[in-house]
Scaffold this motif. Structure first.
Motif, PDB file in Angstrom:
ATOM      1  N   LYS A 107      61.847  67.982  53.887  1.00  0.00           N
ATOM      2  CA  LYS A 107      62.761  66.953  54.441  1.00  0.00           C
ATOM      3  C   LYS A 107      61.905  65.486  54.514  1.00  0.00           C
ATOM      4  O   LYS A 107      62.687  64.516  54.394  1.00  0.00           O
ATOM      5  CB  LYS A 107      63.110  67.308  55.893  1.00  0.00           C
ATOM      6  CG  LYS A 107      63.995  68.607  56.018  1.00  0.00           C
ATOM      7  CD  LYS A 107      64.468  68.762  57.515  1.00  0.00           C
ATOM      8  CE  LYS A 107      63.301  69.144  58.439  1.00  0.00           C
ATOM      9  NZ  LYS A 107      63.014  70.607  58.157  1.00  0.00           N
ATOM     10  N   THR A 108      60.595  65.646  54.622  1.00  0.00           N
ATOM     11  CA  THR A 108      59.960  64.400  54.839  1.00  0.00           C
ATOM     12  C   THR A 108      60.218  63.522  53.567  1.00  0.00           C
ATOM     13  O   THR A 108      60.096  62.348  53.604  1.00  0.00           O
ATOM     14  CB  THR A 108      58.429  64.682  55.025  1.00  0.00           C
ATOM     15  OG1 THR A 108      58.315  65.579  56.056  1.00  0.00           O
ATOM     16  CG2 THR A 108      57.723  63.393  55.402  1.00  0.00           C
ATOM     17  N   ASP A 140      62.844  62.816  63.448  1.00  0.00           N
ATOM     18  CA  ASP A 140      62.554  64.250  63.125  1.00  0.00           C
ATOM     19  C   ASP A 140      62.530  65.122  64.240  1.00  0.00           C
ATOM     20  O   ASP A 140      62.003  64.939  65.377  1.00  0.00           O
ATOM     21  CB  ASP A 140      60.978  64.085  62.166  1.00  0.00           C
ATOM     22  CG  ASP A 140      60.937  65.402  61.441  1.00  0.00           C
ATOM     23  OD1 ASP A 140      61.851  66.078  61.280  1.00  0.00           O
ATOM     24  OD2 ASP A 140      59.850  65.403  60.923  1.00  0.00           O
ATOM     25  N   GLU A 141      63.010  66.278  63.960  1.00  0.00           N
ATOM     26  CA  GLU A 141      62.936  67.444  65.002  1.00  0.00           C
ATOM     27  C   GLU A 141      63.121  66.982  66.316  1.00  0.00           C
ATOM     28  O   GLU A 141      62.516  67.383  67.302  1.00  0.00           O
ATOM     29  CB  GLU A 141      61.343  67.890  64.730  1.00  0.00           C
ATOM     30  CG  GLU A 141      60.898  68.239  63.500  1.00  0.00           C
ATOM     31  CD  GLU A 141      61.591  69.572  62.722  1.00  0.00           C
ATOM     32  OE1 GLU A 141      62.396  69.899  63.577  1.00  0.00           O
ATOM     33  OE2 GLU A 141      61.063  69.887  61.819  1.00  0.00           O
ATOM     34  N   HIS A 165      53.048  62.749  59.712  1.00  0.00           N
ATOM     35  CA  HIS A 165      53.926  62.180  58.934  1.00  0.00           C
ATOM     36  C   HIS A 165      53.258  61.026  58.213  1.00  0.00           C
ATOM     37  O   HIS A 165      53.556  60.611  56.927  1.00  0.00           O
ATOM     38  CB  HIS A 165      54.983  61.424  59.723  1.00  0.00           C
ATOM     39  CG  HIS A 165      56.260  62.400  59.960  1.00  0.00           C
ATOM     40  ND1 HIS A 165      56.984  62.706  60.943  1.00  0.00           N
ATOM     41  CD2 HIS A 165      56.636  63.485  58.886  1.00  0.00           C
ATOM     42  CE1 HIS A 165      57.874  63.631  60.824  1.00  0.00           C
ATOM     43  NE2 HIS A 165      57.779  64.057  59.574  1.00  0.00           N
TER      44      HIS A 165
HETATM   45 MG    MG Z   1      59.081  68.099  58.859  1.00  0.00          MG
END
Ligand code: MG
Ligand code: ADP
Length: 740
Positions: free
Chosen positions: A324-325, A431-432, A355
């Motif tokens: 996804k990153t 994210d998440e 990240h």
């Molecule tokens: Mg990730």
């Protein structure tokens, strides 16, 4: 006064002289105001989330027991469901199944004969029932080697004196989820008392919030009738009808809320960010790998969104390790190069650092300034031009950010709440986060509205596989992109179900892996043994206590199994600082075995971990097991997942079969939905969806109908001017959804 459509039975009389408090009780009163609810009970209620009279009234029974027709014991037949009434002639508990489970045996007799009763795993029954007690029991008759017996029946003790909720022995008895030592029998009494008072006294409470047209369309019971009938139904049909009313009420609220949010978004402005196709091509070519088709498609959808003149609200779903990153990086690059800033947020510091490293690595050739803002270290690193790192103070970053000199700012979720000001924020990436940025969006929306300014686009990412059908219902205001394939070259994780006798072999295997410099996760369902679950004797008897806990396993493993290895633990109740340290040490292989709960940081990348052990697998949903498994196998070396189970239940085996066969998280999530219902999705709390609505979510046709109905109502009356109560309720609903 409201005309009550049901009869109170005569036993109401003796509530009249209860404390004066009850006279002033209303729905918002704290439960402390209810007579007979002292501090201990308050605590138990609080654990169930019951704080007010309203919460109590809305604590609905799970099911009903029909005590209206008693069978003669002599005439019982195998495989039938019966109710009997009689006296306890014998009762005794013992430990069965290698002492893992309490077995309680009893004999109940009436004038016609006697029958054996068997309960498993209910040690407290011998505290409640004694020889000589009058009881009614309901359950299934089974055929055993030594004759017929009742298997795990529910029971009611009949008290000589008239007792609360007991006045009507025959009929339908509500059965509440028995948790926190609040028995159904007791709850029944207290709810009956409180509800009667509320219905009799307060005129303004319990007002209908659903529009007439909706009640009519779905043929629903009015609120005050439904609330009584759901607890104390005159018939099973009425109970079912009441349940349906509340389920549809919740669904209606969800759908109306979601539609309103969508309208709001469409009315808000955002900067359109045009897609720079040559730029994206250059980026994709610069990657050391080929994007999967799913990554390409998702990136395309996101870039298309950004071109719109109202804010995007897209959720990017993809399994752990699906990449996804890099998709987020594409969106960030396009946005930054178009002259807008990007904020990228992750739940923990260690994830933000991960990240930063990854994104900076991918983007530094594009001459962007990327900064990492970490709360406690108060400094930034900017990777600029040729990729050198620059350290700067937090103050400096904030300054640069305001001037627009930072293109991409990476930090924790607090970023947006903090005093960070941007010059022209174009895109927010989260994210998440389980709540998918609802909170952040609400804040952004509010700001945009106040200042009548364009607001940034929002992209949330999650590794929780939610079936599309469910996601669209609950988060119908989100657009959804799914990465449903893993990059090439990943090895399949070897997954095995391990019975108790295979335990030692797995431990030996782990030692071997650690000898090869690999690491292992061991996941337990609970942090600590059930707290104060009664006397030591009782604890010893409760099967629930046998569930593996992080604290006990860490002790045991480091002392008995892996005395030479470094074993550490990690769970949600530890301080963020401690957690960060453990995660860091694990990442750098200073810890060999990490014992943790399932809440270990979802996005964390530990490619060196090759073994995942999951204890008491019965406690986890399939999708959750799959997700846990996904924390290993993140590199090209072979990884293993061992599922420990003690449960002989057929259902467990069947369920695990699916995970052995499937490597597709979405498929497993659909299966979970099928087998266990939507309520099991990684915990309801995560979704903020009320239980009853959850059950009806399975019926997609119904959901669609409710959605259409909500739409029609909003079309006629977009600001709900004619429905002030509904409007108010939605506002509260919104607060709950946002800030739960
Ligand atoms: Mg990730
Ligand atoms: P997640 O979706 O869990 O956030 P990541 O974005 O962290 O996954 O990606 C996991 C790993 O896979 C990273 O090391 C990333 O560089 C790599 N990766 C991403 N996409 C691909 C691809 N198409 N082919 C090969 N490796 C990839």
């Amino acid at each position: 006064m409201r005309k009550l459509e049901w009869k109170f039975d005569s036993s109401w009389g003796h509530f009249e002289n209860l404390s004066a408090n009850t006279k002033t009780m209303d729905l918002s009163s704290p439960i402390e105001k209810v007579p007979r609810i002292g501090p201990t009970l308050q605590k138990r209620f609080r654990k169930l989330g019951i704080k007010t009279v309203k919460d109590l009234i809305y604590h609905f029974p799970q099911r009903y027991e029909d005590f209206s027709n008693f069978s003669k014991i002599a005439s019982l037949a195998a495989k039938t469901n019966v109710s009997i009434r009689g006296k306890i002639l014998e009762i005794k508990s013992s430990l069965a199944w290698r002492k893992r489970m309490t077995l309680t045996k009893a004999v109940v007799g009436d004038k016609s004969g006697a029958v054996k009763i068997v309960w498993f795993g209910k040690p407290y029954i011998t505290d409640n029932l004694r020889i000589g007690n009058e009881v009614i029991m309901a359950g299934k008759v089974s055929q055993g080697k030594e004759g017929l017996y009742l298997n795990n029946p529910s029971y009611e003790k009949i008290f000589p004196e008239s007792d609360l909720g007991q006045s009507k022995v025959a009929g339908l008895m509500p059965v509440y989820p028995e948790t926190e030592k609040l028995s159904s029998r007791w709850l029944r009494g207290i709810i009956r008392q409180v509800l009667a008072q509320i219905l009799a006294i307060s005129k303004n409470d319990l007002q209908e919030i659903l529009p007439e047209s909706f009640l009519k369309e779905f043929n629903l019971l009015p609120l005050s009738k439904a609330v009584w009938q759901i607890h104390f139904p005159d018939s099973l049909e009425l109970a079912e009808k009441s349940r349906k009313r509340f389920a549809l009420e919740e669904l209606f609220l969800i759908e109306t809320f979601v539609l309103k949010e969508r309208i709001k978004l469409l009315q808000t402005k955002a900067h359109p960010i045009l897609m720079d196709v040559p730029l994206i091509k250059r980026f994709v070519e610069s990657l050391p790998f080929k994007l999967t088709n799913a990554q390409r498609k998702s990136a395309w959808q996101i870039l298309k969104d950004l071109e719109k003149s109202h804010p995007t609200n897209r959720l990017l779903e993809g399994e752990v390790g699906s990449g996804k990153t890099v998709v987020a990086a594409i969106a960030a690059l396009n946005t930054a190069k178009a002259g807008f800033q990007v904020a990228m947020m992750a739940p923990t510091e260690i994830l933000t650092k991960q990240h930063f490293k990854e994104v900076a690595q991918m983007l530094f050739k594009f001459k962007l300034t990327i900064a990492l803002l970490t709360g406690k270290e108060d400094k930034i690193m900017a990777k600029k031009l040729k990729g050198e790192m620059i350290e700067a103070s937090r103050r400096k970053i904030l300054e640069k950010c305001l001037k627009g000199e930072i293109d991409i700012l990476i930090g924790t979720h607090a970023l947006i709440q903090d005093k960070v000001k941007f010059k022209n924020l174009g895109l927010v990436i989260i994210d998440e986060q389980h709540r998918f940025g609802v909170e952040q969006r609400a804040k952004l929306l509010k700001e945009g509205k106040e200042k009548d300014l364009p607001i940034p686009h929002l992209l949330s990412m999650t590794a929780t596989p939610i079936p599309r059908s469910l996601a669209l219902t609950i988060y119908g205001d989100l657009d959804l992109s799914i990465i449903d394939e893993l990059p090439e070259g990943r090895r399949k994780i070897i997954t095995k179900v391990v019975p108790p006798k295979g335990r030692q072999k797995v431990y030996d295997f782990i030692k071997g892996q650690i000898g090869l410099e690999k690491q292992a996760f061991i996941i337990c369902p609970r942090i600590e043994p059930a707290s104060s679950a009664g006397s030591p004797k009782r604890r010893q008897f409760t099967s629930w206590d046998r569930v593996k806990t992080v604290s006990e396993e860490k002790e045991r493993l480091s002392k008995e199994i892996f005395p030479d290895l470094k074993v550490a633990m990690l769970h949600g109740r530890m301080k963020p600082k401690e957690k960060e340290k453990i995660m860091r040490d694990f990442k750098f292989n200073k810890i060999n075995v990490l014992v943790a709960t399932s809440v270990i940081e979802v996005g964390i990348d530990i490619p060196n971990a090759s073994v995942m052990v999951i204890e008491s697998v019965d406690r986890f949903g399939l999708a959750q097991l799959h997700q846990l498994r996904g924390r290993v196998g993140r590199s090209s070396h072979q990884s293993y997942c061992f599922l420990f189970t003690d449960s002989p239940a057929q259902k467990t085996k069947q369920r695990l079969e699916a995970i052995l066969k499937s490597v597709d998280g979405f498929e497993l999530a659909e299966k979970d939905l099928e087998i266990r219902g939507p309520g099991e999705f990684g915990g309801k709390k995560q979704w903020g969806i009320p239980d009853l609505a959850m059950t009806s979510l399975k019926d997609f046709a119904l959901v669609e109908k409710v959605k259409q109905s909500a739409k029609a109502i909003l079309e006629k009356d977009p600001y709900l001017k004619k429905q002030p109560l509904l409007k108010q309720r939605l506002k509260r609903f919104q607060e709950k959804v946002h800030f739960e």
